[in-house]
Write a protein that holds these residues in place. Sequence first.
Motif, PDB file in Angstrom:
ATOM      1  N   GLY A 159       0.811  -1.213   0.000  1.00 38.11           N
ATOM      2  CA  GLY A 159       0.000   0.000   0.000  1.00 38.11           C
ATOM      3  C   GLY A 159       0.846   1.266   0.000  1.00 38.11           C
ATOM      4  N   ASP A 160       0.182   2.396   0.160  1.00 39.67           N
ATOM      5  CA  ASP A 160       0.892   3.681   0.175  1.00 39.67           C
ATOM      6  C   ASP A 160       1.925   3.740   1.298  1.00 39.67           C
ATOM      7  OD1 ASP A 160      -0.276   4.869  -2.009  1.00 39.67           O
ATOM      8  OD2 ASP A 160      -1.906   5.768  -0.880  1.00 39.67           O
ATOM      9  N   SER A 161       1.575   3.175   2.459  1.00 41.70           N
ATOM     10  CA  SER A 161       2.522   3.221   3.590  1.00 41.70           C
ATOM     11  C   SER A 161       3.815   2.493   3.221  1.00 41.70           C
ATOM     12  CB  SER A 161       1.946   2.557   4.836  1.00 41.70           C
ATOM     13  OG  SER A 161       0.872   3.282   5.320  1.00 41.70           O
ATOM     14  N   ALA A 162       3.677   1.315   2.629  1.00 41.97           N
ATOM     15  CA  ALA A 162       4.871   0.535   2.282  1.00 41.97           C
ATOM     16  C   ALA A 162       5.730   1.284   1.269  1.00 41.97           C
ATOM     17  CB  ALA A 162       4.466  -0.834   1.747  1.00 41.97           C
ATOM     18  N   ARG A 181       2.508  -9.516  -1.195  1.00 41.69           N
ATOM     19  CA  ARG A 181       1.910 -10.841  -1.375  1.00 41.69           C
ATOM     20  C   ARG A 181       1.216 -11.040  -2.719  1.00 41.69           C
ATOM     21  NH1 ARG A 181      -2.861 -10.386   3.237  1.00 41.69           N
ATOM     22  NH2 ARG A 181      -4.014  -8.659   2.316  1.00 41.69           N
ATOM     23  N   ARG A 182       0.894  -9.950  -3.417  1.00 42.48           N
ATOM     24  CA  ARG A 182       0.199 -10.091  -4.711  1.00 42.48           C
ATOM     25  C   ARG A 182       1.074  -9.577  -5.846  1.00 42.48           C
ATOM     26  NH1 ARG A 182      -4.314  -7.018  -5.614  1.00 42.48           N
ATOM     27  NH2 ARG A 182      -3.725  -5.494  -4.033  1.00 42.48           N
ATOM     28  N   LYS A 183       0.498  -9.669  -7.080  1.00 39.29           N
ATOM     29  CA  LYS A 183       1.242  -9.220  -8.260  1.00 39.29           C
ATOM     30  C   LYS A 183       1.071  -7.713  -8.453  1.00 39.29           C
ATOM     31  CE  LYS A 183       0.148 -11.421 -12.115  1.00 39.29           C
ATOM     32  NZ  LYS A 183       0.058 -12.414 -13.178  1.00 39.29           N
ATOM     33  N   LEU A 185       0.287  -3.848  -6.880  1.00 44.02           N
ATOM     34  CA  LEU A 185       0.372  -3.062  -5.650  1.00 44.02           C
ATOM     35  C   LEU A 185      -0.987  -2.414  -5.377  1.00 44.02           C
ATOM     36  CD1 LEU A 185       3.801  -1.322  -6.316  1.00 44.02           C
ATOM     37  CD2 LEU A 185       3.351  -3.127  -4.627  1.00 44.02           C
ATOM     38  N   ARG A 186      -1.249  -2.161  -4.110  1.00 44.27           N
ATOM     39  CA  ARG A 186      -2.466  -1.449  -3.731  1.00 44.27           C
ATOM     40  C   ARG A 186      -2.234   0.067  -3.744  1.00 44.27           C
ATOM     41  NH1 ARG A 186      -6.999  -2.820  -1.182  1.00 44.27           N
ATOM     42  NH2 ARG A 186      -6.313  -4.955  -0.900  1.00 44.27           N
ATOM     43  N   ALA A 187      -0.984   0.458  -3.668  1.00 42.26           N
ATOM     44  CA  ALA A 187      -0.618   1.876  -3.528  1.00 42.26           C
ATOM     45  C   ALA A 187      -1.073   2.709  -4.726  1.00 42.26           C
ATOM     46  CB  ALA A 187       0.890   1.996  -3.378  1.00 42.26           C
TER      47      ALA A 187
HETATM   48  P1  NAP Z   1      -3.446  -0.395   3.156  1.00 38.50           P
HETATM   49  O1  NAP Z   1      -3.783   0.550   2.072  1.00 38.50           O
HETATM   50  O2  NAP Z   1      -4.526  -1.136   3.856  1.00 38.50           O
HETATM   51  O3  NAP Z   1      -2.407  -1.446   2.543  1.00 38.50           O
HETATM   52  C1  NAP Z   1      -1.969  -2.519   3.287  1.00 38.50           C
HETATM   53  C2  NAP Z   1      -1.055  -3.364   2.429  1.00 38.50           C
HETATM   54  O4  NAP Z   1      -0.539  -4.417   3.221  1.00 38.50           O
HETATM   55  C3  NAP Z   1      -1.789  -4.014   1.254  1.00 38.50           C
HETATM   56  O5  NAP Z   1      -0.965  -4.024   0.119  1.00 38.50           O
HETATM   57  C4  NAP Z   1      -2.065  -5.433   1.741  1.00 38.50           C
HETATM   58  O6  NAP Z   1      -2.013  -6.392   0.728  1.00 38.50           O
HETATM   59  C5  NAP Z   1      -0.880  -5.670   2.652  1.00 38.50           C
HETATM   60  N1  NAP Z   1      -1.231  -6.580   3.734  1.00 38.50           N
HETATM   61  C6  NAP Z   1      -2.258  -6.492   4.608  1.00 38.50           C
HETATM   62  N2  NAP Z   1      -2.231  -7.512   5.489  1.00 38.50           N
HETATM   63  C7  NAP Z   1      -1.162  -8.268   5.137  1.00 38.50           C
HETATM   64  C8  NAP Z   1      -0.609  -9.470   5.665  1.00 38.50           C
HETATM   65  N3  NAP Z   1      -1.133 -10.076   6.719  1.00 38.50           N
HETATM   66  N4  NAP Z   1       0.488  -9.978   5.068  1.00 38.50           N
HETATM   67  C9  NAP Z   1       1.048  -9.356   4.003  1.00 38.50           C
HETATM   68  N5  NAP Z   1       0.575  -8.222   3.456  1.00 38.50           N
HETATM   69  C10 NAP Z   1      -0.521  -7.687   4.023  1.00 38.50           C
HETATM   70  O7  NAP Z   1      -2.620   0.317   4.352  1.00 38.50           O
HETATM   71  P2  NAP Z   1      -1.597   1.554   4.274  1.00 38.50           P
HETATM   72  O8  NAP Z   1      -0.629   1.385   3.180  1.00 38.50           O
HETATM   73  O9  NAP Z   1      -1.080   1.712   5.668  1.00 38.50           O
HETATM   74  O10 NAP Z   1      -2.534   2.800   3.952  1.00 38.50           O
HETATM   75  C11 NAP Z   1      -3.657   3.104   4.807  1.00 38.50           C
HETATM   76  C12 NAP Z   1      -4.354   4.369   4.281  1.00 38.50           C
HETATM   77  O11 NAP Z   1      -3.502   5.496   4.473  1.00 38.50           O
HETATM   78  C13 NAP Z   1      -4.644   4.292   2.789  1.00 38.50           C
HETATM   79  O12 NAP Z   1      -5.861   4.935   2.549  1.00 38.50           O
HETATM   80  C14 NAP Z   1      -3.514   5.066   2.156  1.00 38.50           C
HETATM   81  O13 NAP Z   1      -3.840   5.630   0.914  1.00 38.50           O
HETATM   82  C15 NAP Z   1      -3.241   6.137   3.220  1.00 38.50           C
HETATM   83  N6  NAP Z   1      -1.836   6.581   3.144  1.00 38.50           N
HETATM   84  C16 NAP Z   1      -1.556   7.659   2.346  1.00 38.50           C
HETATM   85  C17 NAP Z   1      -0.247   8.089   2.240  1.00 38.50           C
HETATM   86  C18 NAP Z   1       0.058   9.276   1.395  1.00 38.50           C
HETATM   87  O14 NAP Z   1      -0.784   9.658   0.603  1.00 38.50           O
HETATM   88  N7  NAP Z   1       1.230   9.872   1.523  1.00 38.50           N
HETATM   89  C19 NAP Z   1       0.782   7.436   2.915  1.00 38.50           C
HETATM   90  C20 NAP Z   1       0.465   6.330   3.698  1.00 38.50           C
HETATM   91  C21 NAP Z   1      -0.861   5.900   3.799  1.00 38.50           C
HETATM   92  P3  NAP Z   1      -3.178  -6.492  -0.395  1.00 38.50           P
HETATM   93  O15 NAP Z   1      -2.918  -5.337  -1.318  1.00 38.50           O
HETATM   94  O16 NAP Z   1      -2.949  -7.819  -0.994  1.00 38.50           O
HETATM   95  O17 NAP Z   1      -4.469  -6.372   0.352  1.00 38.50           O
END
Ligand code: NAP
Length: 312
Positions: A159-162, A181-183, A185-187
């Motif tokens: 995701g975006d955080s990663a 884990r997938r092909k 990205l969610r980001a």
């Molecule tokens: P997220 O969008 O929920 O992404 C989580 C990622 O971790 C997904 O790719 C998911 O895989 C993977 N994941 C979840 N559980 C897992 C597990 N047990 N084992 C392996 N991989 C796992 O979380 P986030 O990246 O922290 O972002 C949260 C929100 O904050 C989002 O709305 C994001 O846009 C926002 N954010 C914005 C910014 C920015 O704009 N600068 C920065 C950071 C976060 P799958 O894709 O396969 O589900």
Amino acid sequence: MNDVSDDKTKYDVIIIGAGPAGYTAGIYSARARHDTLILSGIIPGGQLVNTTDVENYPGFDDGILGPDLMIIMRKQTERMGAKIIDVEVTKVDFHSKPFKVSTASTEYQANAVIIGTGANPRKLGLEGEQTFAGKGVSYCATCDGPFFRNLELVVAGGGDSAMEEATFLTKFASKIHLVHRRKELRASKVMQERAFDNPKIEFHFESVIEEIGGNEKVQKVVLKNTQSNEKSTLEVGGVFVAIGHEPNTKLFAGQVELDDQGYIVLKNRTETSVPGVFAAGDVHDHRYRQAVTAAGYGCMAAIDVDKYFSEN
Ligand code: NAP
């Protein structure tokens, strides 16, 4: 632990949670001469009690250990006159005033509530993750990145955080292995592109972390390809888990408005959808997630409560 036998149950303000947001709200609320109770949960101190060195909280030129910082905040809060009880809140009722906040044994009442229950990083659920927490496994690149200079690191998540954490960590690390884990990205596209363009980041798609190993500190990560089941070992000095956060809001479902990820929605500055109920810190903020910003929100919520009392 504080004595919980005190039979006083009515307060001006109840603060739920005792991380930087809750303690700071307590300091400001008690200093404003509001009779203030903090219900801290069983393990007070929030996420910082699970960290080691904190170098980015202002006021400590040599840095400070997270648990020590929280002990200082607690003492300061108590010195200002807030009462702190180390007990879990089991139920809230914000449908009428005074608001009711209950523990297993007692129902407390107040005319304003500040929710500062925070969020927890999602965990991979591996044994090594727990063994090496604070010894190479981290959930916050901003907090811990500078401790990992010139090392190869793994970042888990798509995701975006990663993407953000991986890109940020290239300032310190010699190389980042991004494991997803997938092909796909969610980001967001822009964050993906930034990461793809960074020559220090290598992507491992359709891969999961099977094992985190080492002696005193993290030394290796074993990956498994989800398609071929093939295993490979990366020699790395750290693992940053960036797979999302879970706000601690189960108690508040049906009481205040939550967004689709479970974070509290703020309506009017720090006020929630219920007038008189406020929120501070990671429980509503999924962007900054820093001790100093949580403390800032705690201050803002207590000032908003003071204004609420003067207007109601
Ligand atoms: P997220 O969008 O929920 O992404 C989580 C990622 O971790 C997904 O790719 C998911 O895989 C993977 N994941 C979840 N559980 C897992 C597990 N047990 N084992 C392996 N991989 C796992 O979380 P986030 O990246 O922290 O972002 C949260 C929100 O904050 C989002 O709305 C994001 O846009 C926002 N954010 C914005 C910014 C920015 O704009 N600068 C920065 C950071 C976060 P799958 O894709 O396969 O589900």
